[in-house]
Design an enzyme around this catalytic site. Structure first.
Site, PDB file in Angstrom:
ATOM      1  N   CYS A   1       0.843  -1.192   0.000  1.00 40.11           N
ATOM      2  CA  CYS A   1       0.000   0.000   0.000  1.00 40.11           C
ATOM      3  C   CYS A   1       0.885   1.251   0.000  1.00 40.11           C
ATOM      4  O   CYS A   1       1.993   1.246   0.537  1.00 40.11           O
ATOM      5  CB  CYS A   1      -0.913   0.017   1.228  1.00 40.11           C
ATOM      6  SG  CYS A   1      -2.031   1.447   1.247  1.00 40.11           S
TER       7      CYS A   1
ATOM      8  N   ASP B   1       0.464   3.789   1.674  1.00 37.23           N
ATOM      9  CA  ASP B   1       0.415   4.411   3.005  1.00 37.23           C
ATOM     10  C   ASP B   1       1.820   4.769   3.515  1.00 37.23           C
ATOM     11  O   ASP B   1       2.725   3.932   3.496  1.00 37.23           O
ATOM     12  CB  ASP B   1      -0.270   3.429   3.982  1.00 37.23           C
ATOM     13  CG  ASP B   1      -0.668   4.101   5.284  1.00 37.23           C
ATOM     14  OD1 ASP B   1       0.225   4.639   5.982  1.00 37.23           O
ATOM     15  OD2 ASP B   1      -1.868   4.092   5.615  1.00 37.23           O
TER      16      ASP B   1
ATOM     17  N   ARG C   1       2.953   4.981   6.321  1.00 36.09           N
ATOM     18  CA  ARG C   1       3.397   4.288   7.526  1.00 36.09           C
ATOM     19  C   ARG C   1       3.892   2.866   7.265  1.00 36.09           C
ATOM     20  O   ARG C   1       4.257   2.149   8.202  1.00 36.09           O
ATOM     21  CB  ARG C   1       2.245   4.249   8.540  1.00 36.09           C
ATOM     22  CG  ARG C   1       1.797   5.640   8.967  1.00 36.09           C
ATOM     23  CD  ARG C   1       0.438   5.587   9.643  1.00 36.09           C
ATOM     24  NE  ARG C   1      -0.596   5.133   8.712  1.00 36.09           N
ATOM     25  CZ  ARG C   1      -1.879   4.937   9.055  1.00 36.09           C
ATOM     26  NH1 ARG C   1      -2.248   5.155  10.299  1.00 36.09           N
ATOM     27  NH2 ARG C   1      -2.749   4.534   8.151  1.00 36.09           N
TER      28      ARG C   1
ATOM     29  N   HIS D   1      -2.123  -3.941   4.995  1.00 33.91           N
ATOM     30  CA  HIS D   1      -1.983  -3.537   6.392  1.00 33.91           C
ATOM     31  C   HIS D   1      -3.353  -3.293   7.009  1.00 33.91           C
ATOM     32  O   HIS D   1      -4.291  -2.895   6.331  1.00 33.91           O
ATOM     33  CB  HIS D   1      -1.099  -2.287   6.526  1.00 33.91           C
ATOM     34  CG  HIS D   1      -1.673  -1.041   5.909  1.00 33.91           C
ATOM     35  ND1 HIS D   1      -2.202  -0.015   6.649  1.00 33.91           N
ATOM     36  CD2 HIS D   1      -1.824  -0.661   4.622  1.00 33.91           C
ATOM     37  CE1 HIS D   1      -2.634   0.939   5.855  1.00 33.91           C
ATOM     38  NE2 HIS D   1      -2.421   0.580   4.619  1.00 33.91           N
TER      39      HIS D   1
ATOM     40  N   CYS E   1      -6.106   0.052   6.790  1.00 33.94           N
ATOM     41  CA  CYS E   1      -5.859   0.614   5.449  1.00 33.94           C
ATOM     42  C   CYS E   1      -7.013   1.560   5.065  1.00 33.94           C
ATOM     43  O   CYS E   1      -8.172   1.157   5.036  1.00 33.94           O
ATOM     44  CB  CYS E   1      -5.731  -0.509   4.428  1.00 33.94           C
ATOM     45  SG  CYS E   1      -5.366   0.100   2.754  1.00 33.94           S
TER      46      CYS E   1
HETATM   47 CO    CO Z   1      -3.415   1.269   2.977  1.00 35.18          CO
END
Ligand code: CO
Length: 199
Positions: free
Chosen positions: A42, A44, A46, A98, A101
């Protein structure tokens, strides 16, 4: 507030640290790449692949998008797949989702805006295919967590049907597809035990 200098200064400090540890690191990097892993994760902020898997530059070929979706009509992910499997000949493909998400969460809700809504369409299909299981989860949190897992599991299935992966298997090459999920709360990766190898 951050400025671009933050990144440039960070980069200089990183180069110094790396060179102190291994003076010929960049010389070696410049010779070429030979990663064993393709990581599809992803976007993302993080879940930075090299950081959470604690690997060096050169070890992962990486593709990240919102909610780690492998779509047969997405030229971006398909060309990454072609290059990683046919040219780099990676031995493992990792789909890493994750918990928490945002993309998965948005697909559980009513509507998102514009292009993201189109992008998340495959997730709505996954939800519908697993509606019975998802809507019988004990709590909203469990439903969200399970949907994040099911997305990874479905993307592993898409990958094992993709033409480049099939071709590699037909040629008898070592290639496995794995599904992992990352916890933002613990920093740990969990193997969803859905690995598929050549048939
Ligand atoms: Co995500």
């Amino acid at each position: 507030m951050s400025t671009i200098e933050k990144l440039l200064d960070g980069n200089k400090a990183w180069v110094e640290r790396v060179k102190n540890k291994q003076p010929d690191f960049f010389e070696e990097q410049a010779k070429g790449q030979n990663p064993d892993f393709l990581w599809i994760g992803c976007a993302d902020s993080r879940v930075p692949s090299n950081v959470v898997a604690d690997v060096q530059p050169g070890e992962l070929f990486v593709h990240r998008n919102i909610a780690n979706i492998v779509s047969p009509t997405d030229l971006n992910v398909q060309s990454v797949l072609q290059y990683a499997v046919m040219v780099l000949e990676v031995e493992h493909i990792v789909i890493c989702g994750h918990y928490g998400c945002g993309g998965v969460g948005a697909a559980m809700g009513d509507e998102t805006e514009g292009v993201i809504d189109q992008w998340l369409e495959p997730l709505r299909s996954i939800y519908n295919d697993h509606r019975a299981e998802l809507e019988h989860m004990g709590s909203e949190q469990e439903r969200y967590d399970r949907f994040c897992e099911l997305n990874v599991i479905e993307q592993v299935a898409h990958l094992s049907e993709s033409r480049f992966v099939r071709q590699a298997w037909k040629e008898g090459r070592e290639l496995s597809v794995h599904g992992l999920i990352y916890s933002l709360e613990t920093g740990l990766l969990k193997n969803l035990e859905v690995s598929v190898s050549g048939t």
